[in-house]
Scaffold this active site. Structure first.
Site, PDB file in Angstrom:
ATOM      1  N   THR A  62      41.753 -17.486 -91.181  1.00  0.00           N
ATOM      2  CA  THR A  62      40.756 -17.073 -92.172  1.00  0.00           C
ATOM      3  C   THR A  62      40.784 -17.985 -93.381  1.00  0.00           C
ATOM      4  O   THR A  62      39.734 -18.364 -93.916  1.00  0.00           O
ATOM      5  CB  THR A  62      40.985 -15.605 -92.598  1.00  0.00           C
ATOM      6  OG1 THR A  62      40.951 -14.775 -91.435  1.00  0.00           O
ATOM      7  CG2 THR A  62      39.930 -15.144 -93.581  1.00  0.00           C
ATOM      8  N   CYS A  63      41.963 -18.389 -93.805  1.00  0.00           N
ATOM      9  CA  CYS A  63      42.101 -19.252 -94.980  1.00  0.00           C
ATOM     10  C   CYS A  63      41.471 -20.618 -94.727  1.00  0.00           C
ATOM     11  O   CYS A  63      40.782 -21.170 -95.597  1.00  0.00           O
ATOM     12  CB  CYS A  63      43.566 -19.417 -95.348  1.00  0.00           C
ATOM     13  SG  CYS A  63      44.425 -17.854 -95.665  1.00  0.00           S
ATOM     14  N   SER A  64      41.686 -21.173 -93.540  1.00  0.00           N
ATOM     15  CA  SER A  64      41.212 -22.520 -93.214  1.00  0.00           C
ATOM     16  C   SER A  64      39.781 -22.575 -92.714  1.00  0.00           C
ATOM     17  O   SER A  64      39.135 -23.615 -92.815  1.00  0.00           O
ATOM     18  CB  SER A  64      42.113 -23.150 -92.145  1.00  0.00           C
ATOM     19  OG  SER A  64      43.391 -23.404 -92.672  1.00  0.00           O
TER      20      SER A  64
END
Length: 160
Positions: free
Chosen positions: A47-49
């Site tokens: 999700t972060c990337s």
């Protein structure tokens, strides 16, 4: 847990520069200007990337156009990892990649989450905030660390 109207914790995080790891006192970083800070559980995570960081990179000019002098990505990952992640995501100068490797800011902010059951240990909740001259004027915390909706770049643009 941080809330609207609180002052930013007076904690020093780190940022990799050409001169090596450099201290970034958050109180000084936010002094005298409007800053957008978004925090996330970890670098190189799905999700972060795929959503959170790329959204802020993509919308950096629009966010600055709404008055933000700086955009900071804050994670409990170390400064080497944050630097490598920023390079792999082509962040350039659009987002400052800040490391809270000792979790001092995250703990002072009341934003820790225990992801030990998944093998990830203690991390940061996923959230975003607008800090105006050291005072939090907007904060949005995700209910699910795997989502980047209320703390994402589009939501930030609406909040600005």
């Amino acid at each position: 847990m941080l809330k609207q109207g609180d002052r930013i914790p007076d904690i020093t995080v780190r940022r990799m520069t050409a001169d090596g790891p450099t201290p970034v006192p958050m109180k000084d970083y936010c002094a005298g200007r409007k800053v957008v800070v978004f925090a996330l559980p970890g670098a190189f995570t799905p999700t972060c990337s795929e959503q959170h960081l790329p959204g802020y990179v993509q919308h950096a000019d629009a966010i600055r156009g709404k008055g933000a002098a700086a955009i900071a990505c804050l994670s409990t990952a170390d400064f080497f990892v944050m630097d490598a992640w920023g390079k792999s995501q082509d962040v350039g100068t659009s987002v400052d990649m800040l490391s809270d490797g000792n979790h001092e800011f995250t703990r002072a902010a009341g934003m820790t989450i225990d992801l030990s059951a998944s093998g990830l240990g203690e991390r940061s909740l996923r959230y975003s905030m607008i800090v105006d001259d050291g005072v939090i004027t907007h904060i949005a915390v995700e209910d699910n660390p795997g989502e980047a909706s209320v703390s994402g770049a589009e939501a930030m643009l609406a909040a600005l």
